[in-house]
Design a protein around this motif. Structure first.
Motif, PDB file in Angstrom:
ATOM      1  N   GLU A 229       0.808  -1.490   0.261  1.00 41.56           N
ATOM      2  CA  GLU A 229       0.140  -0.044  -0.104  1.00 41.56           C
ATOM      3  C   GLU A 229       1.125   1.365   0.172  1.00 41.56           C
ATOM      4  O   GLU A 229       1.868   1.386   0.095  1.00 41.56           O
ATOM      5  CB  GLU A 229      -0.964  -0.250   1.267  1.00 41.56           C
ATOM      6  N   THR A 234      -2.597  -0.265   6.580  1.00 39.50           N
ATOM      7  CA  THR A 234      -2.811  -1.739   7.179  1.00 39.50           C
ATOM      8  C   THR A 234      -2.310  -2.058   7.747  1.00 39.50           C
ATOM      9  O   THR A 234      -2.426  -1.905   9.244  1.00 39.50           O
ATOM     10  CB  THR A 234      -3.282  -2.299   5.651  1.00 39.50           C
ATOM     11  N   ARG A 237      -2.228  -0.006  11.326  1.00 36.98           N
ATOM     12  CA  ARG A 237      -3.772  -0.737  12.107  1.00 36.98           C
ATOM     13  C   ARG A 237      -2.782  -1.721  12.918  1.00 36.98           C
ATOM     14  O   ARG A 237      -3.875  -1.294  13.607  1.00 36.98           O
ATOM     15  CB  ARG A 237      -4.685  -0.196  11.149  1.00 36.98           C
TER      16      ARG A 237
END
Length: 249
Positions: A229, A234, A237
């Motif tokens: 990404e 992600t 998180r």
């Protein structure tokens, strides 16, 4: 050319291979500058007055963008192209190591050329938000003068030899750990193995080449991650989830 590097890592052979490739006797008249040194920005300012291109190798950004950031003011005043070889192109929650920070710095510097270790199509997508930058897919580097057979196979004492490290689970790819673990078991007929995943046991380039010459074979997998990404969303998180879970335990 001015070739920028950071001499903080001694066990990443391709760092040294690319340094040698660009600074060896040949058509390129190159000066090597370690930007981890305190006086590097001032020296870079002087060198840029007489250069046609500035090349920043993987070591200048692989584990942190802080080294290039120290030279940001000087690089923004350049009148020649800047080529950046990007290291560790995977999502990371570690400060200064994430793709979000690397891409942001490339944008800020107005980089003209980006050398990616990823397949071309992936690299072009990853850096498409860096205005005007041209992307090339460049191999990690392997110096055949340094990595060559010096001991006949029949005289080598180790069947399988490995020096690796256990990567953070947030990388999203555990293949390298799993294949090494498979070769630590018993074999029939027995194999002579010399395997370590202790980071302290990893070797500098010269010692690594010597070690490989004692081995009939080695094992590895493609390095990297199973996902990618531009903003590290992600993995950030996931890291936050783990922090909260550990704080409650």
């Amino acid at each position: 050319a001015v070739v920028l590097c950071c001499r903080y890592a001694s066990t990443l052979s391709y760092y040294d291979d690319w340094e040698e490739a660009l600074t060896a006797d040949g058509p390129l008249d190159a000066v090597l500058l370690d930007i981890a040194e305190p006086e590097a920005p001032e020296r870079l300012k002087r060198l840029m007055a007489e250069t046609d291109v500035v090349v920043a190798l993987h070591s200048t950004n692989g584990n942190s963008v802080k080294f290039l950031e120290r030279c940001e003011a000087v690089l923004l005043k350049r009148k020649t192209p800047l080529v950046v070889f990007v290291g560790n192109e995977f999502n990371s929650a570690d400060p200064g190591m994430g793709l979000r920070e690397k891409i942001a710095l490339l944008r800020k510097l107005g980089v003209e050329f980006i050398a990616t270790q990823l397949p071309f199509e992936v690299g072009r997508w990853l850096y498409e938000d860096v205005p005007g930058a041209r992307v090339a897919s460049i191999p990690h580097g392997l110096n055949p003068e340094r990595f060559r057979a010096t001991i006949p196979q029949a005289e080598r004492r180790v069947d399988i030899g490995v020096r690796s490290a256990r990567y953070n689970s947030l990388l999203g790819d555990n293949d390298r750990v799993e294949i090494v673990q498979r070769f630590t078991g018993a074999f029939n007929p027995p194999l002579a193995v010399d395997i370590s995943m202790d980071p302290a046991a990893r070797l500098a380039r010269k010692e690594w080449a010597v070690f490989l010459n004692t081995c009939r074979g080695t094992i590895a997998t493609q390095a990297g991650s199973g996902f990618l990404e531009k903003d590290d969303a992600t993995v950030l998180r996931a890291a936050e989830y783990l922090r909260q879970k550990m704080s409650r335990s």
